[in-house]
Design a protein around this motif. Structure first.
Motif, PDB file in Angstrom:
ATOM      1  N   LEU A 138     -58.253 -27.525  79.849  1.00 47.95           N
ATOM      2  CA  LEU A 138     -57.639 -28.803  80.217  1.00 47.95           C
ATOM      3  C   LEU A 138     -56.242 -28.543  80.768  1.00 47.95           C
ATOM      4  CD1 LEU A 138     -57.424 -31.942  80.164  1.00 47.95           C
ATOM      5  CD2 LEU A 138     -56.620 -31.723  77.805  1.00 47.95           C
ATOM      6  N   TRP A 155     -67.022 -34.216  81.820  1.00 52.02           N
ATOM      7  CA  TRP A 155     -65.653 -33.839  81.463  1.00 52.02           C
ATOM      8  C   TRP A 155     -65.327 -32.437  81.966  1.00 52.02           C
ATOM      9  CZ3 TRP A 155     -62.874 -30.141  78.903  1.00 52.02           C
ATOM     10  CH2 TRP A 155     -61.558 -30.464  78.582  1.00 52.02           C
ATOM     11  N   ASN A 159     -64.336 -32.548  85.420  1.00 54.64           N
ATOM     12  CA  ASN A 159     -63.057 -33.230  85.646  1.00 54.64           C
ATOM     13  C   ASN A 159     -62.327 -33.381  84.307  1.00 54.64           C
ATOM     14  OD1 ASN A 159     -60.942 -34.731  86.757  1.00 54.64           O
ATOM     15  ND2 ASN A 159     -62.063 -36.670  86.562  1.00 54.64           N
ATOM     16  N   LYS A 191     -59.824 -34.130  81.508  1.00 58.96           N
ATOM     17  CA  LYS A 191     -58.696 -35.057  81.490  1.00 58.96           C
ATOM     18  C   LYS A 191     -58.446 -35.561  80.079  1.00 58.96           C
ATOM     19  CE  LYS A 191     -61.803 -38.808  82.875  1.00 58.96           C
ATOM     20  NZ  LYS A 191     -62.101 -39.848  83.899  1.00 58.96           N
TER      21      LYS A 191
END
Length: 471
Positions: free
Chosen positions: A227, A381, A384, A386
């Motif tokens: 992340l 997730w 992408n 976040k």
């Protein structure tokens, strides 16, 4: 870290912590660091736990703050506080990650380093307060509860350099409040209450832990994806500065069953329902989904969006994925294993249909959240990564947290079950709702409702909603 010593760095003070709106200060008597009780090296079940796809988004959320109000203990303070400290130390020997710190590796992966750095323990007093005063019915939550917790406005990312958990014991005139604060990137509600229940169990004198946590990291949520985070960590996704009102609204089992009956027996016509109407849902809508639908409609009505053409509203609820995955994950898995289900509807459709229509929208989304949907959410997730967007960004959102299934009242520290469950300041904004089980364990539910003052006032005048609220 000195394993033979339970408590170090004790300080004593007479500082007060309260806002000008409080009826009086909370006095901090002492602060200590509590370490896990000494165990054999072979019993240290985990050294490093990687944060999962469900943990990482919580780094921008504030610590969880939940606690219980108990009646007057049978022990004097000079015996009670050492008992709590010793019991907490023994509890941490079963929950070692809570005494650790977060650590980010050079490759960007974030883990819990189980290094026995300890948790914070605070002894406080507010002996000017009485239970009858702070548990007044039919009014906003007493402001004193917000002073009964540590780490206000602390984001979970701070677990890199601050304790992952803290316990504050506040003695009032005729009782005691035990407020527990835990990093939300480390635990979800399931893990939080397992820790809290175990703390109570050990304090009561139980020699064997009923529900030892499972620290395995062998499921689809454990991912090599990193992340991206800004230097110094993320910022909160909501301001937390807007004026708010907070109430505990109680719904009896009978009232919830009435809502459930309405939800499962639709009245809407086929023009509004797209041709499916008049038919009962394919599977039974649950009691909690029925209650959520009633709240969604009432709050949306109270927000008075009538003049905004095409305005949409979102009801977001968290679901436990432990039993949804195949193969199933241990129910006592330690960490976050939750996903958020948003249900979106236009304001016009939500308010022109009946309760059953709204409940069915929520129900269908929950039913559809199976193993394949959970795994798809993990992949989405990973594509992408976040942070979790906590807040009310368009003025029309409701976020339902916690669960009436959590064993919040299974916390007998040795002199009876809690009188009430309350939370602190953390993660509160217009539209944040938390669900608690009713104290009597009879299927009743308490909703902790946080709304803008004008919205709360309108909700209190809503006869369709208030007819179900216990008087």
């Amino acid at each position: 870290m000195p394993s033979s010593s339970t408590i170090i760095s004790c300080t004593t003070s007479a500082s007060a912590a309260a806002s000008s709106s409080d009826p009086g200060p909370v006095t901090i008597i002492s602060k200590c660091t509590i370490y896990p009780a000494a165990t054999r090296d072979s019993e240290r079940r985990c050294l490093c736990l990687q944060l999962s796809v469900s943990d990482l988004p919580m780094l921008s959320c504030q610590y969880i703050q939940k606690g219980v109000l108990l009646s007057r203990p049978p022990l004097p303070s000079h015996q009670l506080i050492p008992l709590f400290k010793l019991s907490l130390s023994r509890t941490l020997s079963h929950f070692r990650p809570l005494a650790g710190r977060l650590s980010t590796a050079p490759d960007g992966l974030v883990s819990i380093l189980c290094n026995d750095s300890g948790v914070q323990f605070v002894h406080a007093t507010a002996t000017h307060l009485h239970t009858r005063q702070i548990l007044t019915l039919h009014s906003d939550v007493h402001p004193c509860f917000k002073t009964f917790f540590e780490f206000d406005k602390t984001l979970s990312y701070a677990g890199h350099h601050r304790p992952i958990a803290a316990v504050q014991v506040t003695e009032i005139a005729d009782g005691v409040f035990i407020g527990c604060t835990v990093n939300h990137a480390v635990v979800d509600g399931t893990s939080f209450w397992n820790f809290f229940n175990t703390f109570a169990e050990i304090t009561k004198g139980c020699q064997k832990v009923t529900n030892p946590p499972d620290f395995s990291r062998e499921n689809v949520f454990i991912s090599p994806v990193v992340l991206p985070l800004p230097a110094g960590g993320p910022a909160a996704t909501f301001s937390g500065d807007e004026p708010l009102r907070e109430r505990i609204i109680h719904f009896s089992r009978e009232a919830i069953l009435r809502m459930k009956f309405r939800a499962n027996n639709p009245l809407w016509n086929s023009d509004l329902a797209g041709g499916d109407s008049g038919l009962k849902p394919k599977s039974e809508i649950s009691s909690f989904q029925s209650l959520c639908a009633q709240l969604w409609r009432a709050v949306t009505r109270a927000r008075k969006f009538d003049d905004e053409v095409g305005k949409t509203t979102t009801f977001r609820m968290a679901v436990n994925c432990r039993h949804r995955l195949e193969p199933k994950v241990d129910p006592l898995y330690f960490g976050n294993l939750i996903q958020s289900i948003p249900t979106v509807a236009s304001v016009g459709a939500l308010l022109s249909h009946d309760l059953s229509w709204a409940a069915n929208q929520l129900h269908q989304n929950v039913v559809a959240h199976d193993n394949a949907t959970v795994r798809r959410g993990v992949k989405d997730w990973e594509n992408n990564p976040k942070l979790f967007p906590l807040g009310n960004f368009d003025g029309a959102m409701i976020t339902m947290g916690s669960s009436p299934r959590f064993p919040m009242y299974n916390n007998d520290f040795g002199w009876g079950r809690p009188m009430a469950v309350r939370s602190g300041k953390a993660n509160k904004f217009d539209g944040k709702i938390s669900a608690f089980p009713g104290r009597d364990g009879d299927g009743s539910v308490d909703l902790e409702v946080v709304l803008a003052p004008e919205t709360m006032a309108s909700l209190e005048r809503d006869q369709e909603f208030m007819q179900y609220v216990s008087s």
